[in-house]
Design an enzyme around this catalytic site. Structure first.
Site, mmCIF file in Angstrom:
data_model
loop_
_atom_site.group_PDB
_atom_site.id
_atom_site.type_symbol
_atom_site.label_atom_id
_atom_site.label_comp_id
_atom_site.label_asym_id
_atom_site.label_seq_id
_atom_site.Cartn_x
_atom_site.Cartn_y
_atom_site.Cartn_z
ATOM 1 C CE LYS A 28 -2.595 26.364 34.020
ATOM 2 N NZ LYS A 28 -1.429 25.386 33.911
ATOM 3 C CD GLU A 84 -0.122 30.457 18.783
ATOM 4 O OE1 GLU A 84 0.054 29.404 18.119
ATOM 5 O OE2 GLU A 84 0.666 30.853 19.640
ATOM 6 C CB CYS A 134 3.479 27.004 18.461
ATOM 7 S SG CYS A 134 3.537 28.803 18.492
ATOM 8 C CD GLU A 151 2.883 21.520 17.650
ATOM 9 O OE1 GLU A 151 3.288 22.697 17.619
ATOM 10 O OE2 GLU A 151 1.792 21.195 18.150
#
Length: 498
Positions: A191, A267, A302, A400
């Site tokens: 996906k 992750e 990331c 973040e």
């Protein structure tokens, strides 16, 4: 390709045909509901195509096709050399279609086409080749036993592996999950992020052309709240690999408990620190890589080195160098080789970045960038932005942002730098700059991160695992270790007469 002009890339982009349907059982098919969603180029705001909007019914179809293929053994029980040959062919096909794969990611999510053509697409081919070449070199075990006993320990494929991948590296993230899962003999249901499904759909088509049997590689584009959730809750998915936000990673852990206890490999987020000590003699190299570590891919990474801790005695000199580099890295048309940064993936992400920037202007010293801009009057673009003298408790240093925003934080001692670097809910990556060998080892040992890069940033390779600690998750991509998560240990104990 390295000498392509803007006109070359634009002409090639204008001739592309987009695969826009789901890929299930070796065929492109519409979503069962017939629904589609707009696939938008963030650099222009133009609709590229309408993509099939898959939901639970489509996920059921894909998982059923994957299970049928797995149980038939057409891939799961194929000889290692046969699987190897097919995956090597897939690597070659990616290389043969390198321009197309690069353009798909560039148009889809705004990254520089030159980066996609020199980093992402070649990397995808390399990783498929690397895992292909590993297939017939991984040995099983014989456990030590007494006379009359033979204990065989094998790694066997899990069955159906689901993967939910992010929009920042669409082709690479599909590859990181898919190459290892397929090498281990599993069937695969992907996906991709709804913002960037095009390269995943083309990859599935190339996989079938390479010889991956029908049903082994399936792609169900759609939204996370429908297709992603359905994959996470599916009772016949044996493993779910996820790269994305920490919040969504936690949801997939919950889905496992609510369904069949499938293994989940998250992750997730990051806020990676970069520590630069005064004994780093090459400040220009440190500045180059610090800028790369936050501005590459528009900061949509990331493991981006978004927290820059600099020893106070060299901070001003380093900041001056960083400002010069930021000013030279202004965003431009992603198809123009002269551009230094591309577009942010969509309007929502752009607005989120600018909220952090606007609040940061009230609490820290903005020394570079800080504005949303357009290219040719269009698009989602944010200037490379640097805040100086950020306090450690500022949201700029804690949250973040996932954009080209760097926070510079001074320190006075090694202990202080390590303490601040580790004071985060994340633990994905970190970097250290020093010419003192003892300090390099000492600080690297002390940092709580999955990867510590010394005198570089964000180092990775097919040979080394990529993943984090704490709320950056515990999934690991790349290296032979990633095959472990797509296999189960199976013991066969045989008693025989002596």
């Amino acid at each position: 390709m390295l000498d392509y002009t803007y006109g070359d890339w634009k002409s090639r982009a204008d001739t592309l045909t987009f695969r826009h349907q789901a890929f299930i059982g070796g065929q492109f098919v519409d979503a069962a509901s017939g629904k589609t969603f707009d696939n938008i180029n963030p650099a222009t705001g133009e609709v590229l195509t309408q993509v099939s909007e898959c939901d639970e019914e489509d996920v059921d179809r894909a998982v059923a096709a994957a299970r049928k293929a797995f149980d038939a053994g057409i891939w799961s029980r194929a000889a290692p050399g046969d699987r190897k040959a097919v995956m090597l062919k897939l690597a070659d096909l990616i290389r043969e279609n390198l321009e197309e794969m690069a353009l798909l990611d560039s148009l889809d999510m705004g990254k520089l086409v030159t980066d996609a053509a020199t980093v992402d697409a070649p990397g995808s081919a390399h990783f498929f080749q690397w895992y292909a070449e590993a297939i017939d070199k991984i040995y099983d075990e014989v456990a030590p036993t007494g006379p009359g006993d033979l204990a065989l320990v094998k790694r066997v494929p899990l069955g159906v592996v689901g993967a939910v991948t992010p929009w920042n590296f669409p082709l690479d993230m599909a590859t990181w999950k898919g190459a290892a899962a397929l090498a281990a003999g599993n069937s695969f249901v992907l996906k991709p992020a709804e913002q960037s499904p095009l390269s995943a759909l083309r990859l599935a088509e190339l996989a079938t052309e390479a010889g991956i049997p029908e049903g082994v590689f399936n792609v169900v584009p759609g939204y996370g709240v429908t297709a992603g959730k359905a994959l996470g809750l599916h009772m016949d998915v044996d493993c779910l690999a996820f790269t994305g936000s920490t919040a969504i990673g936690k949801m997939f852990m919950t889905y496992s408990g609510q369904s069949n206890l499938k293994s989940v490999w998250p992750e997730t987020g990051g806020k990676s620190p970069n520590l630069i000590f005064a004994d780093c003699e090459d400040l220009d190299a440190a500045a180059d890589m610090a800028a790369f570590g936050i501005f590459f891919n528009q900061g949509e990474v990331c493991s981006a080195n978004s927290r820059l801790y600099v020893e106070r005695s060299i901070k001003d000199a380093l900041v001056d160098k960083l400002i010069a580099r930021a000013e030279a890295m202004q965003p431009g048309d992603p198809l123009d080789p002269a551009s230094k940064m591309g577009a942010i993936v969509n309007e929502r992400q752009t607005q989120g970045i600018m909220r952090f920037v606007d609040e940061g202007k009230k609490t820290a010293d903005l020394v570079a960038g800080g504005e949303r801009v357009t290219v040719n009057g269009k698009g989602c673009f944010v200037q490379p932005t640097i805040f100086n003298d950020v306090t450690h408790d500022n949201p700029l240093a804690r949250d973040e942002i996932f954009g080209p925003v760097l926070s510079v934080i001074p320190f006075d001692s090694e202990a202080e730098a390590v303490s601040m670097a580790n004071d985060s809910v994340y633990g994905l990556a970190a970097s250290v700059w020093t010419d003192n060998l003892s300090r390099a080892h000492r600080v690297a040992d002390a940092l709580y991160a999955g990867t510590v890069s010394v005198n570089t940033v964000d180092a990775l390779s097919a040979q080394t695992p990529f993943g984090g600690m704490k709320q950056s998750g515990f999934g690991r991509d790349l290296s032979l270790h990633s095959i472990d998560k797509y296999t189960a240990l199976k013991t066969t104990w045989i008693k025989y007469k002596t």
